[in-house]
Design a protein around this motif. Structure first.
Motif, PDB file in Angstrom:
ATOM      1  N   SER A   1     -15.514 -11.848   2.903  1.00 40.66           N
ATOM      2  CA  SER A   1     -15.282 -13.008   2.035  1.00 40.66           C
ATOM      3  C   SER A   1     -14.137 -12.806   1.053  1.00 40.66           C
ATOM      4  N   TYR A   2     -13.692 -11.568   0.868  1.00 45.51           N
ATOM      5  CA  TYR A   2     -12.616 -11.293  -0.092  1.00 45.51           C
ATOM      6  C   TYR A   2     -11.249 -11.731   0.421  1.00 45.51           C
ATOM      7  N   ALA A   3     -11.104 -11.902   1.712  1.00 50.18           N
ATOM      8  CA  ALA A   3      -9.794 -12.203   2.291  1.00 50.18           C
ATOM      9  C   ALA A   3      -9.250 -13.553   1.824  1.00 50.18           C
ATOM     10  N   ALA A   4     -10.070 -14.603   1.852  1.00 49.95           N
ATOM     11  CA  ALA A   4      -9.604 -15.959   1.519  1.00 49.95           C
ATOM     12  C   ALA A   4      -9.072 -16.074   0.094  1.00 49.95           C
ATOM     13  N   PRO A   5      -9.799 -15.617  -0.950  1.00 53.36           N
ATOM     14  CA  PRO A   5      -9.248 -15.733  -2.309  1.00 53.36           C
ATOM     15  C   PRO A   5      -7.993 -14.896  -2.514  1.00 53.36           C
ATOM     16  N   LEU A   6      -7.906 -13.759  -1.844  1.00 53.85           N
ATOM     17  CA  LEU A   6      -6.689 -12.955  -1.958  1.00 53.85           C
ATOM     18  C   LEU A   6      -5.514 -13.659  -1.289  1.00 53.85           C
ATOM     19  N   ARG A   7      -5.769 -14.289  -0.152  1.00 48.46           N
ATOM     20  CA  ARG A   7      -4.711 -15.015   0.560  1.00 48.46           C
ATOM     21  C   ARG A   7      -4.182 -16.165  -0.293  1.00 48.46           C
ATOM     22  N   GLU A   8      -5.063 -16.836  -1.012  1.00 47.01           N
ATOM     23  CA  GLU A   8      -4.638 -17.951  -1.863  1.00 47.01           C
ATOM     24  C   GLU A   8      -3.678 -17.504  -2.963  1.00 47.01           C
ATOM     25  N   CYS A   9      -3.801 -16.268  -3.393  1.00 47.62           N
ATOM     26  CA  CYS A   9      -2.963 -15.753  -4.483  1.00 47.62           C
ATOM     27  C   CYS A   9      -1.696 -15.057  -3.972  1.00 47.62           C
ATOM     28  N   TYR A  10      -1.605 -14.859  -2.671  1.00 43.23           N
ATOM     29  CA  TYR A  10      -0.545 -13.979  -2.163  1.00 43.23           C
ATOM     30  C   TYR A  10       0.856 -14.546  -2.373  1.00 43.23           C
ATOM     31  N   ASP A  11       1.040 -15.841  -2.189  1.00 45.58           N
ATOM     32  CA  ASP A  11       2.368 -16.427  -2.386  1.00 45.58           C
ATOM     33  C   ASP A  11       2.842 -16.233  -3.826  1.00 45.58           C
TER      34      ASP A  11
END
Length: 345
Positions: free
Chosen positions: A140-150
């Motif tokens: 579940s940690y992948a999605a919130p990290l992806r949202e912040c990556y840009d």
């Protein structure tokens, strides 16, 4: 768990070898022996570190396996604390260009992130690859990290990603706001206290910073009990830690939390985190006594075990680097009934 007499004995020992002999008479003995068999050429301090970490991981694993299936969601919410800690450490290490061995020495296998998973994450070449790996595993940690990556690519600031990880800890609160039993009540209160702590520590991190990539409200975790969004926002632009400390002491209407702030130095926020964690632990200890058939007993043991591991690592480092005993005592944290520094909590 090691009692006060045990800590007195450990602090009086003069070498790492003598600490090992002491630990060989405790439940850590088997894990230290396994570490020695796996790493026969490693130096004594490293062997003991590995034994302590393995003991902590196996303790959590055993508790997970013995927990009834209908309570595992609650236990997962607790174990996520260490998963988030490990992910933050890995992201920070990769950003700073630290070597895998150095990062690995700061990790604690726990929950779904066991030793093999952590090593796989450490083998990734960059933060984007870490996120991809977590997504592949369905974590579940992948999605919130992806949202912040840009945003990370633009400003190279990890803080929004770390905050995104912190927010995942509080996702269980959505269905715990009206707890159906005392177990849910215990975990809800614990997570709310943690949310307050994260919000306070966030304010200290940003104190004196002139510009931010996101509005103040984006840094707030709205799941605590002691700070409203309005209060948090009003303190967000504090010119320095001293001003913030003064404001928080007046705003937080909780006697024990205010007392922690009152005795804290604005120059030592790391100690503030330890002190606030101590207040939270004392609350859990009281609930474990009042509700002896609840998950509070399990949570209390896990938190005390974590404290013990951290204390033992500090003692080991003190012996290894010749740090005076009084200085080691100052850095250790003990609960009310094992406080060796002469300060009642």
């Amino acid at each position: 768990l090691i009692d006060r007499g045990g800590y007195d004995r450990l602090l009086s020992l003069e070498s790492v070898e003598s600490v090992r002999r002491y630990l060989n008479e405790t439940p850590y003995a088997g894990d230290i022996a396994v570490a020695k068999a796996r790493f026969p050429h490693a130096k004594e301090p490293l062997l003991l570190e590995k034994g302590l970490k393995e003991n902590f991981f196996l303790t959590l694993k055993t508790l997970w396996e013995e927990t009834p299936s209908d309570k595992r969601t609650l236990l997962k919410a607790i174990l996520s604390l260490w998963e988030v800690y490990n992910l933050k450490t890995i992201l920070r290490g990769i950003k700073k260009g630290m070597g895998q061995e150095k990062i690995h020495s700061m990790l604690f296998p726990a929950g779904e992130l066991d030793e093999y998973a952590l090593k796989e994450l450490l083998h990734q070449k960059d933060i984007n690859s870490v996120i991809d790996t977590l997504a592949t595993w369905g974590m579940s940690y992948a999605a919130p990290l992806r949202e912040c990556y840009d945003e990370y690519k633009k400003r190279h600031e990890l803080f929004p990603m770390e905050l995104a990880l912190d927010r995942t800890l509080y996702s269980p609160l959505s269905h715990l706001k009206r707890p159906s039993d005392e177990d849910e009540e215990v975990v809800r209160d614990f997570l709310q206290d943690r949310a307050d702590m994260i919000n306070i520590l966030t304010l200290f991190k940003v104190a004196g910073v002139s510009s931010f990539s996101l509005p103040a409200s984006s840094y707030f975790i709205p799941d605590g009990r002691r700070l409203t969004a309005e209060t948090f926002t009003s303190f967000f632009n504090s010119k320095d830690a001293a001003q913030l400390l003064y404001g928080l002491k007046k705003a937080i209407r909780d006697r024990r939390w205010s007392a922690v702030l009152d005795r804290s130095s604005e120059d030592f926020p790391g100690r503030l985190e330890e002190e606030l964690e101590g207040v939270i632990l004392e609350d859990i200890k009281k609930k474990a006594m009042i509700m002896p058939l609840s998950i509070a007993v399990l949570l209390n043991f896990i938190l005390m075990k974590w404290r013990e591991i951290k204390n033992l690592r500090l003692i080991l480092n003190g012996k290894d680097f010749g740090i005076p005993v009084q200085e080691v005592k100052r850095l250790l944290y003990f609960s009310e009934d094992t406080d060796l520094r002469g300060k009642g909590r």
